[in-house]
Design a protein around this motif. Structure first.
Motif, mmCIF file in Angstrom:
data_model
loop_
_atom_site.group_PDB
_atom_site.id
_atom_site.type_symbol
_atom_site.label_atom_id
_atom_site.label_comp_id
_atom_site.label_asym_id
_atom_site.label_seq_id
_atom_site.Cartn_x
_atom_site.Cartn_y
_atom_site.Cartn_z
ATOM 1 N N ALA A 1 13.449 -7.681 -4.339
ATOM 2 C CA ALA A 1 13.536 -8.533 -3.155
ATOM 3 C C ALA A 1 12.319 -8.294 -2.268
ATOM 4 C CB ALA A 1 14.820 -8.240 -2.401
ATOM 5 N N THR B 1 9.724 -8.797 0.758
ATOM 6 C CA THR B 1 9.956 -9.047 2.176
ATOM 7 C C THR B 1 8.671 -8.860 2.969
ATOM 8 O OG1 THR B 1 11.227 -8.384 4.110
ATOM 9 C CG2 THR B 1 10.687 -6.662 2.539
ATOM 10 N N THR C 1 12.575 -12.694 3.661
ATOM 11 C CA THR C 1 13.047 -11.899 2.534
ATOM 12 C C THR C 1 13.370 -12.820 1.366
ATOM 13 O OG1 THR C 1 14.034 -10.349 4.099
ATOM 14 C CG2 THR C 1 14.726 -10.162 1.811
ATOM 15 N N GLU C 2 12.845 -12.465 0.220
ATOM 16 C CA GLU C 2 13.123 -13.224 -0.996
ATOM 17 C C GLU C 2 14.619 -13.199 -1.264
ATOM 18 O OE1 GLU C 2 11.207 -11.622 -4.473
ATOM 19 O OE2 GLU C 2 10.802 -13.650 -5.165
ATOM 20 N N SER C 3 15.201 -14.366 -1.544
ATOM 21 C CA SER C 3 16.637 -14.453 -1.787
ATOM 22 C C SER C 3 16.876 -15.398 -2.958
ATOM 23 C CB SER C 3 17.323 -14.941 -0.514
ATOM 24 O OG SER C 3 18.672 -15.243 -0.761
ATOM 25 N N MET D 1 15.010 -16.058 2.835
ATOM 26 C CA MET D 1 15.809 -15.921 4.048
ATOM 27 C C MET D 1 14.848 -15.632 5.202
ATOM 28 S SD MET D 1 18.871 -15.029 5.531
ATOM 29 C CE MET D 1 19.586 -13.777 6.587
ATOM 30 N N ASP E 1 19.110 -16.972 11.775
ATOM 31 C CA ASP E 1 18.832 -16.746 10.357
ATOM 32 C C ASP E 1 18.896 -18.087 9.632
ATOM 33 O OD1 ASP E 1 18.762 -14.122 11.019
ATOM 34 O OD2 ASP E 1 20.662 -13.580 10.063
ATOM 35 N N THR F 1 18.600 -19.706 5.677
ATOM 36 C CA THR F 1 18.405 -19.514 4.243
ATOM 37 C C THR F 1 17.770 -20.768 3.674
ATOM 38 O OG1 THR F 1 20.346 -18.099 4.188
ATOM 39 C CG2 THR F 1 19.513 -18.875 2.081
ATOM 40 N N THR G 1 16.229 -22.872 0.644
ATOM 41 C CA THR G 1 16.394 -22.886 -0.808
ATOM 42 C C THR G 1 15.436 -23.858 -1.510
ATOM 43 O OG1 THR G 1 18.172 -24.489 -0.529
ATOM 44 C CG2 THR G 1 18.815 -22.193 -0.782
ATOM 45 N N THR H 1 12.411 -4.107 5.245
ATOM 46 C CA THR H 1 13.445 -5.140 5.257
ATOM 47 C C THR H 1 14.569 -4.869 6.236
ATOM 48 O OG1 THR H 1 13.208 -4.821 2.908
ATOM 49 C CG2 THR H 1 14.606 -6.649 3.634
ATOM 50 N N SER I 1 24.659 -5.146 3.813
ATOM 51 C CA SER I 1 24.473 -5.900 2.582
ATOM 52 C C SER I 1 23.077 -5.674 2.017
ATOM 53 C CB SER I 1 24.697 -7.387 2.828
ATOM 54 O OG SER I 1 23.688 -7.889 3.661
ATOM 55 N N GLN I 2 22.113 -5.442 2.896
ATOM 56 C CA GLN I 2 20.759 -5.229 2.411
ATOM 57 C C GLN I 2 20.561 -3.801 1.921
ATOM 58 O OE1 GLN I 2 18.386 -6.635 5.702
ATOM 59 N NE2 GLN I 2 17.890 -8.501 4.598
#
Ligand SMILES: [Cu+2]
Length: 196
Positions: free
Chosen positions: A25, A27, A47-49, A54, A101, A103, A105, A150, A164-165
């Motif tokens: 991931a 960042t 951050t790569e998601s 994200m 935040d 996300t 896509t 991150t 979660s991270q």
């Protein structure tokens, strides 16, 4: 002895996997700068998601209780281009601070972090009005992002984000430790058997 080496290989694989997952991931943390006479500064963490990215933006210095549109644009803060990604609006609290935040896509981390995009927030919402805070997104180096920062900027927002991270690495470490313990135990038994 043969079994011992199998465990050794297994351990190596596990260790490699945990390192790989920690690096997967990508960042990058941007410092949002005040522009056009505003006092709005903060951070934007990309951050790569999965196949997306994200974008977590935290800003302060707004007028109290105001709403602000944000975007990812093509170009740089110095040579600005059009909007390519709308970001969720930030609603400033009574102290003039807020966060949002988003996300994204439709674009990958690599596409956003190519050195030809920037993050920008505006004086108002719908219409956005003039810009108040801006940060260039640097080109990510191949295979690695901006570094291991991150979790730090996201931590004060909410416990959930930080958890979660953080979740992946300690779990992998624990699994690795378990394999070491099982491996050591089996090795010990093997050595005892062969000693007889
Ligand atoms: Cu904009």
């Amino acid at each position: 002895m043969r079994k011992l080496s199998v465990f050794g290989v297994l351990l190596l694989v596990l260790a490699t996997m945990s390192i790989a997952s920690a690096q997967s991931a990508r960042t990058t943390t941007l410092q949002m700068k005040a522009v056009e006479g505003s006092k709005v500064t903060g951070t934007a963490v990309l951050t790569e998601s999965g196949n997306g990215v994200m974008v977590s933006v935290k800003l302060s210095g707004f007028d109290p209780n105001t709403k602000h549109d944000g975007h990812i644009h093509t170009g740089t803060c110095e040579a600005q281009g059009g909007v390519v990604v709308p970001l969720n609006a930030i609603t400033a609290d009574a102290s003039g601070a807020g966060s949002a935040d988003t996300t994204e896509t439709t674009m990958t981390f690599a596409q956003v972090a190519d050195g030809k995009h920037y993050v920008q927030y505006h004086a108002s919402s719908n219409p956005p009005g003039k810009q108040v805070s801006c940060a260039n997104i640097p080109a990510a180096t191949a295979g690695q992002g901006g570094g291991g920062t991150t979790t730090a900027p996201a931590a004060p927002a909410a416990g959930i984000g930080g958890l979660s991270q953080d979740g992946g690495s300690p779990l992998a470490l624990l699994a690795g430790l378990l394999v070491v313990m099982i491996g050591a135990g089996t090795g010990y038994r093997l050595v005892r058997k062969s000693a007889k």
